[in-house]
Scaffold this motif. Structure first.
Motif, PDB file in Angstrom:
ATOM      1  N   THR A 234     -14.834-156.147 -14.974  1.00 15.58           N
ATOM      2  CA  THR A 234     -14.940-156.922 -16.205  1.00 15.58           C
ATOM      3  C   THR A 234     -14.996-155.947 -17.369  1.00 15.58           C
ATOM      4  O   THR A 234     -15.582-154.883 -17.250  1.00 15.58           O
ATOM      5  CB  THR A 234     -16.231-157.768 -16.201  1.00 15.58           C
TER       6      THR A 234
ATOM      7  N   ARG B  37     -21.175-161.341 -15.426  1.00 21.87           N
ATOM      8  CA  ARG B  37     -20.051-162.209 -15.763  1.00 21.87           C
ATOM      9  C   ARG B  37     -19.874-163.200 -14.627  1.00 21.87           C
ATOM     10  O   ARG B  37     -19.939-162.809 -13.458  1.00 21.87           O
ATOM     11  CB  ARG B  37     -18.785-161.356 -15.925  1.00 21.87           C
ATOM     12  N   TYR B  38     -19.614-164.444 -14.930  1.00 21.21           N
ATOM     13  CA  TYR B  38     -19.414-165.507 -13.938  1.00 21.21           C
ATOM     14  C   TYR B  38     -20.553-165.546 -12.918  1.00 21.21           C
ATOM     15  O   TYR B  38     -20.317-165.712 -11.712  1.00 21.21           O
ATOM     16  CB  TYR B  38     -18.093-165.336 -13.173  1.00 21.21           C
TER      17      TYR B  38
ATOM     18  N   ARG C 228     -22.602-157.241 -12.694  1.00 23.11           N
ATOM     19  CA  ARG C 228     -21.425-156.390 -12.536  1.00 23.11           C
ATOM     20  C   ARG C 228     -21.716-154.897 -12.573  1.00 23.11           C
ATOM     21  O   ARG C 228     -21.015-154.110 -11.974  1.00 23.11           O
ATOM     22  CB  ARG C 228     -20.420-156.713 -13.644  1.00 23.11           C
TER      23      ARG C 228
END
Lengths: 171, 942
Positions: free
Chosen positions: B216, B242-243, B247
């Motif tokens: 990302t 993220r999502y 990360r």
């Protein structure tokens, strides 16, 4: 009185002009190729996905209607794991196409996207990906880039010298 | 202070500092590559060219490198001079000649210093159309990715790796335009600080390999200020999500704590948050014989309410890896006298001793930055490189303090890195390492000493006696040890800022006390000595400050018939002897556990509640220095999402994961009906500070939830966060509302205050034109100094200088090897010994397998070689303490049947004859995991 007659005369003259209005949908309009309509993802001349999931289109999108996730194949070729455009939000500004460094995302002259259900305006990668190169034939990002992918090692891209051997003693 | 003239305007500057640093501090955008605030100047990249003028009349001037020119009073320079600008642009163009056309697939893209500098220089068009030089990459292990084509030869990587961090296996190879930065062959980078290459490299040669698997861009990450949970030092970090997936971790500069660098455990351990072993939904069983079943939050709480109603007697076991707030909430739930710390009796005594020494003694405990400033160091008993790695990196800087005087004498400014290193040669300041076995810091040590804890303690006490004759004398000391003690005492006395480092790593209170004696002796002799203890976990000191008994005392309390045992974020099987934990768990009628991962203890629970990890919760941690630091929630954990784009009823199920203190509150409400007015973290923190006055400063660790900048919250998402209207569109076309955050002044949004927030609320380092981590310069008043507004964190423990402290008089007898028996010593591993980071695949790959270590001579005497299977039979569990008596309470010293373990033999040089090493905390250690070391055992060849 005179004015009214003049107006009627002008209207009468219009009867002999070429018609601008076309009978859509019976008759299809002629859309220029650079029209900013439905967005597609194209493929490179070798038939592989052009998109390298760099996220630039998503960043450029003023309405944030592009979401994707990058992933890599076993040889290091990067591509989107999923790529989603929410066309119910898209304003067809074309910034994504402008931002795209690999000519992958392109806007097409198709504007006939009406749906009864908003959900159906969410396009996933399968819906976006076409089989051809679209407007920009010939370009293949991975042939220019230094990154290795399956079938292209270091030094095999365009304008690249063969890799340096760091164990060599030669100058 | 000097006045320098930049483009004919006067500015204040620090006299003698290099001009690049001063220009950046003044806010000018002057491009650079090879310079780094922590590494100094070498003038290699020629990028920071400016014009220097002789005087006001001089209109021609000459081009100089800002990083190699000292700021002197009255100096006249120009940054905007057209010739200097052109020079800089052409340097950027040369550097870009061989740079590949990789940005779209490069992980550095969007936070690349090279991108920023190229744009800053205005180099927008490539004129070179010749062939580009290429390199093959190397496989550098599971943490760092190598893409050598992108290199611009700034030498930052080797300067950090070799000169700063003491690594040996990364170097510059080849010559002229073919310089190659790598190892002699593929292989895992040896240094435990290799992850910093990712941030040190100004472009994408070294990138984060764990991020690559779920890549990302920086602008798409939701970030919040956080604190590392993988050791006791409390380094500041910025995790990014993220999502719903965590990360990566980036360093969050804190001038007093971690500065610019993190260790690899802290940087890469984060993946436990995404682990398969996470508990994400409540689990419940009404009957012990049944397996645990998924349950809804409501059912779980209802069940708990029924359990707790009536006259149920509850005991709570807290945890040193849970936040202060979580522990305090449990303490409030069960009552102060029914709250236990969840650590063994031995650890609890050690911690209490550490805390007592720090609170009552005259010696100050230094921050990591102050460790770097110490000019003579004694490490007593702690394998710092493995138990508190970032402290090891600080020690590598501290040995430069005395040799730096050579450079000062030669009038070399300290930022002139190459010249300083050339002047210092291989000189190292005094660093004495007394440990149980060889350590990775031995290469910079002045003298080393090896021995079991008792011998280490005796050495420490001997040093104290050599410093101050009033300190107790050690009887029967060997001549060599006595000589070493005198030598160390002499060096410590001669130093301006002597420092003693010890800790709980060797599990012996005598060592902890000996370290205190040495420091106090120095203080009594009028030296400003500092004392640093390494504690094992991120909130060890914080938990201790809350107070509460050990596991053994909890067992006693359980035996007095308690009904319900509530365990907070703790795997008891790692804390205490398996048999003892079995008894403890068997004594409870109901076991409730609140944790974020599954483990041996949670498998025995009746109710398992999913707790939030550090990335999903807010809270306060107290590090080994006694610094209370707030960590902030990075993202809201998602529940399972049902339905898809074609389904008829897509719906979001909110996740059941919530902060531990919220579970406690819910249990209190469900069980007792006593509605606590705890609606946000601030309420818990305030209640905690009110209940324990000593903890009052935690209220100031970060601004409260009501804090606003210009009436706005501070966003966790960057202003260029993308995909907001598409990321959930496959589930539900209607965009969900952004989650609310009642607990902090941060918002789960891209909207909010865009300027610089207070230092403890900095979610990311970014400034216009500065997308890389180097944007940090804009957040400091003086580049390389503290953050504007002061470094975050509140120190709880203040020393009382000048106070006379009574020496510890307890002198352990010397170590005597026993025939046929071996003293098993704990050996710590940076990768593997810590409970959470081992769940990260990258760390797990580097972790050692369970083994038993002997020194090569002892092994050959037993007829063993490395790789052989060894049978280990532990002596009955009695704790070895300084005075040699059994430390366990009589009730718990019940001998457990001697268990036999099979382990692979490894050589470990430095282990004394008669001692063997056992790794701590590795997976697959079975019942050995909870054994308190040192302990005696018998070895047999299989």
């Amino acid at each position: 009185m005179w004015n009214s007659l003049k107006t009627m005369w002008i209207v009468f003259l219009h009867m002999f002009r070429r018609r601008v209005t076309i009978q859509y949908p019976d008759e299809k309009p002629n859309i220029p190729p650079r029209w900013r309509g439905r967005i597609i993802l194209s493929r490179d001349p070798d038939g592989e996905e052009r998109c390298v999931a760099c996220y630039l289109c998503a960043a450029a999108c003023p309405v944030d209607c592009i979401a994707l996730q990058a992933t890599e194949d076993e040889h290091g070729r990067r591509y989107p794991e999923f790529f989603r455009i929410n066309f119910s939000r898209c304003i067809f500004c074309g910034y994504c196409e402008e931002a795209c460094p690999t000519d992958a995302i392109q806007l097409t002259p198709d504007f006939e996207m009406g749906e009864y259900n908003r959900k159906n305006l969410v396009y996933e990668k399968e819906d976006l990906l076409i089989d051809g190169t679209g407007k920009y034939p010939g370009y293949n990002f991975y042939r220019v880039a230094g990154a290795t992918i399956g079938g292209k090692n270091k030094g095999e891209a365009e304008n690249e010298a063969p890799p340096v051997d760091p164990h060599s003693l030669l100058p | 202070m000097a006045t320098i003239h930049i483009d004919n305007r006067p500015y204040p500057a620090k006299d003698g500092e290099n001009l690049l640093q001063e220009c950046l501090s003044l806010g000018f955008n002057l491009p650079y590559f090879c310079w780094h605030p922590a590494l100094g100047s070498v003038g290699a990249c020629r990028q920071c060219a400016i014009k220097q003028f002789k005087n006001e009349e001089d209109k021609r001037g000459k081009i100089v490198m800002a990083c190699m020119t000292a700021a002197k009073d009255g100096i006249r320079i120009s940054i905007d001079d057209p010739e200097a600008k052109e020079f800089r642009t052409s340097v950027a163009e040369w550097l870009m000649v061989n740079h590949p056309h990789d940005c779209p697939v490069c992980d550095e893209g969007g936070e690349c210093h090279l991108q920023d500098m190229t744009v800053m220089n205005g180099h927008v068009y490539r004129r070179y159309h010749g062939r580009k030089r290429t390199f093959h990459n190397q496989d550098l292990g599971p943490l760092v990715n190598h893409e050598m084509n992108r290199c611009i030869q700034c030498y930052r990587c080797t300067r950090f790796y070799r000169d700063y961090a003491g690594g040996r296996d990364l170097d510059a190879l080849m010559l002229r335009n073919q310089v190659y930065f790598g190892r002699h062959q593929d292989g895992v980078l040896e240094s435990e600080f290799s992850g910093n290459l990712v941030e040190v490299c100004p472009t994408g040669v070294f990138t984060d390999k764990t991020l690559k698997r779920h890549y990302t861009r920086k602008w798409d990450l939701q970030t919040a200020p956080s604190v590392c949970v993988h050791c006791g030092l409390g380094c500041n970090t910025i995790p990014g999500e993220r999502y719903g997936v965590l990360r990566r971790i980036r360093n969050r500069f804190n001038g007093a704590v971690n500065g610019y660098f993190l260790c690899d455990r802290g940087r890469y351990g984060y993946e436990f948050v995404n682990s398969e072993r996470r508990t994400r939904q409540p689990l419940l069983r009404k009957n012990r014989t049944e397996p645990l079943q998924l349950a809804s939050k409501r059912d779980a709480l209802q069940h708990l309410g029924e359990m707790l109603s009536g006259r149920a007697r509850v005991i709570g076991i807290g945890s040193p890896r849970a936040s202060l707030e979580a522990n305090f909430a449990l303490r409030t739930l069960v009552g102060r006298d029914r709250f236990y710390l969840g650590i063994s009796e031995r650890d609890s005594r050690l911690l209490a001793s550490v805390l007592d020494i720090l609170k009552k003694g005259p010696a100050r405990t230094p921050s990591l930055h102050e460790v770097e400033l110490a000019d003579a160091v004694l490490v007593l008993g702690e394998d710092v490189a493995n138990t508190a790695p970032r402290l090891g990196l600080a020690l590598r800087q501290s040995v430069r303090r005395q040799p730096e005087k050579i450079a000062k004498k030669m009038d070399i400014p300290l930022w002139d890195d190459h010249a300083v290193r050339a002047a210092m040669q291989e000189e190292h300041g005094p660093l004495f390492i007394a440990t149980m076995a060889n350590t990775r810091l031995d290469d910079i040590a002045t003298r080393t000493f090896r021995g079991p804890p008792a011998e280490l303690a005796r050495l420490g006490l001997a040093i104290a006696h050599a410093l101050d004759p009033i300190a107790p004398q050690v009887p029967d000391l060997s001549d060599t040890t006595q000589a070493l003690a005198s030598a160390i005492a002499e060096k410590l006395m001669a130093a301006e800022r002597p420092l003693v480092i010890s800790g709980m790593g060797c599990g012996d209170n005598a060592v902890v006390e000996a370290a205190a004696n040495v420091t106090w002796a120095l203080c009594n002799m009028g030296r400003a000595a500092e004392l640093c203890y390494v504690v094992p976990e991120c909130n060890s000191l914080g938990a201790m400050l809350l107070g509460g008994g050990s596991l053994e005392t909890a067992l006693e309390a359980m035996n007095d018939a308690a009904d319900i045992l509530i365990i907070l974020e703790n795997d008891l099987y790692r804390r205490g002897d398996a048999a003892m934990v079995d008894r403890l768990l068997a004594a409870a009628r109901h076991i409730v556990i609140i944790d974020h991962i599954e483990h041996a203890t949670s498998a025995k629970a009746d109710v398992v509640l999913p707790a939030a990890t550090f990335a999903e919760a807010d809270g306060t941690l107290v590090n080994n220095e006694g610094r209370a630091q707030r960590f902030f929630q990075v993202f809201v954990p998602k529940g399972e999402i049902e339905g898809d784009i074609k389904g008829d009823t897509p719906r979001d199920i909110p996740g059941d994961i919530q902060e531990s203190w919220r579970w406690m509150r819910d249990i209190m409400v469900a069980g007792r009906g006593d509605e606590r007015q705890w609606s946000s973290l601030d309420d818990v923190t305030a209640a905690c500070a009110a209940a324990i006055p000593f903890l009052e400063p935690i209220l100031r660790a970060a601004p409260p939830a009501a804090f606003r900048m210009d009436g706005q919250k501070i966003p966790r998402e960057s202003h260029r966060y993308s995909g907001r209207t598409a990321m959930h569109a496959n589930v539900n076309i209607h965009e969900p509302e952004q989650p609310h955050d009642p607990d902090t002044a941060l918002a789960f949004s891209m909207e909010g205050y865009l300027g610089h927030p207070p230092p403890s609320l900095i979610s990311r380092f970014w400034a216009p034109g500065w997308n890389s981590i180097q944007a940090l310069n804009k957040f400091q008043d003086e580049v390389g100094g503290q953050l504007s507004g002061g470094d975050p964190g509140e120190r709880l423990i203040q020393a009382t200088p000048g106070k006379k402290a009574a020496y510890f008089e307890n002198i352990p007898p010397g170590f005597e090897p026993r025939p046929g028996e071996w003293l098993l010593l704990p050996l710590h591993h940076i990768f593997g010994s810590e409970e959470l980071s081992i769940l990260a695949p990258g760390i797990a790959e580097l972790s050692a397998q369970p083994y038993l270590a002997l020194n090569p001579e002892d092994a050959s005497n037993l007829g063993l070689t490395a790789g052989d299977e060894v049978q280990l039979r532990l002596r009955a569990q009695t704790d070895v303490t300084a005075d040699g008596s059994a430390a366990d309470g009589s009730a718990n010293a019940a001998t457990t049947p001697a268990e036999i373990f099979r382990l692979t033999l490894r050589f470990k040089p430095g282990l004394l004859h008669g001692t063997a090493g056992l790794p701590v905390g590795l997976t697959g250690m079975g019942n050995l995991a909870g054994v308190a070391l040192p302990a005696w055992g018998e070895l047999k060849k299989v």
